[in-house]
Design an enzyme around this catalytic site. Sequence first.
Site, short mmCIF file in Angstrom:
data_model
loop_
_atom_site.label_atom_id
_atom_site.label_comp_id
_atom_site.label_asym_id
_atom_site.label_seq_id
_atom_site.Cartn_x
_atom_site.Cartn_y
_atom_site.Cartn_z
CE1 TYR A 145 -3.67 2.53 0.58
CE2 TYR A 145 -2.41 3.28 2.48
CZ TYR A 145 -3.45 3.46 1.59
OH TYR A 145 -4.27 4.55 1.69
CG ASP A 240 5.66 3.98 0.87
OD1 ASP A 240 5.92 4.74 1.83
OD2 ASP A 240 4.50 3.73 0.50
CE LYS A 268 0.83 4.99 8.34
NZ LYS A 268 0.95 4.23 7.11
#
Length: 432
Positions: A145, A240, A268
């Site tokens: 994702y 990522d 995050k």
Amino acid sequence: MLNRATSEELFKRASKVIPGGVNSPVRAFKAVGGNPIFMKSAKGAYMTDVDGNQYLDFINSWGPMILGHASDVVIDAVQKVLADSFSFGAPTRREVDMAELIVSIVPSVEVVRMVNSGTEATMSAVRLARGYTGRDKIIKFEGCYHGHGDSFLIAAGSGAMTLGAPDSPGVTQGVANDTLTVAFNDLLAVEQCVVENKNKVAAIIVEPVVGNMGCVPPAPGFLEGLRIICDKEGIVLIFDEVMTGFRLSLGGAQELYGIRPDLTTMGKIIGGGMPVGAYGGNKEIMQQVAPAGKVYQAGTLSGNPIAMAAGIAMLTHLKNTPSVYQTIEQTSAFISDGILQYIKEKNLPCSVNRVGSMFTLFFTKEKVTDFNTAKTSDLVAFGTFFRSMLEKGIYLAPSQYESLFVSTAITKEQATQVVEAAKTSLVEVFEK
Ligand SMILES: *Cc1c(COP(=O)(O)O)cnc(C)c1O
């Protein structure tokens, strides 16, 4: 059953005015049954819901709360700067401090641009890779994702060479055609895909340790292989690290595995709980970003001064406190080893994957190495386990295909409590 009357009432109201009652689908309890729980506050290892129930938290806001909730480190930094105004639309000193801090921490990053989310970071990195290479296609891995950008919402389960089929209505076939997907950990498939799309692939984007199909580590040589292919073919390698960055080690997965991607996306932890993302890398590529170069990317609130204060405090603390990584490694090892030992003792059809403070208990006998093996999990069993743990006051991710995140706030005593709870819940799952 715990009393959740207020949560239920809020969910009823929410469902009328918010799609599905939540502002991000992963917060729904659709995969595990029941309705989402509305939180009121949190401190350290615990969250408190609107009905006053307490939960030992293993989501930690899906990663950012690596120091536990409402850490004084971040609170103090934010409180100090609130009165300076919330946004200027002009550059500030904190953006320079933040960029220098990131460059000093993440091995491959020489130049960095701040954005407001992980999604923005990955979307921008892919545009940059396309602008830099003059090529259109990207390769991503099934089950990885990268936020909700159109290019990433492609599953294409039928293999690498078939054209991608959109995973979500609203993603055009045109966009889907430019996203090629292959199985994670399958280097041969990547090579083949690159050969069949010679000089057309702008970027390979990968979660270096996958968190988004549950925790799946890279096979030995996989990341090295991607680096070699990208070098040979002039493809931009994007790690990522929105999830792994500042978590698997201070410098992220690239530091842990010693591989240098061309571009890195971050999110995050980087904002300490505030909405922050970033992408950065090699100077030559990053200088293509406007206004230094022609690849356009902008943001009214990018580098927001309050968010930067939170991020700087978080990253500075992590940089100055190497024991953070020892602590979360020990806690995670203790919990996952404890559960694994029980699984072996009782010969349960489960497996555990763990890298540092990311781990997943899969309800399948198979060793999970990619999306196809992850999908062999028994989702009904997972749902039973999840609900049983929740009743014991332990808040896990409401999906089998997620990693759990450990914070420094969890004590040895709480870790022991979790292992014991997991054993009892596993009995409930498998004795039925
Ligand atoms: C969470 C996540 C994203 C998306 O970040 P948002 O801030 O939710 O937009 C992208 N990539 C990975 C690996 C993630 O875990």
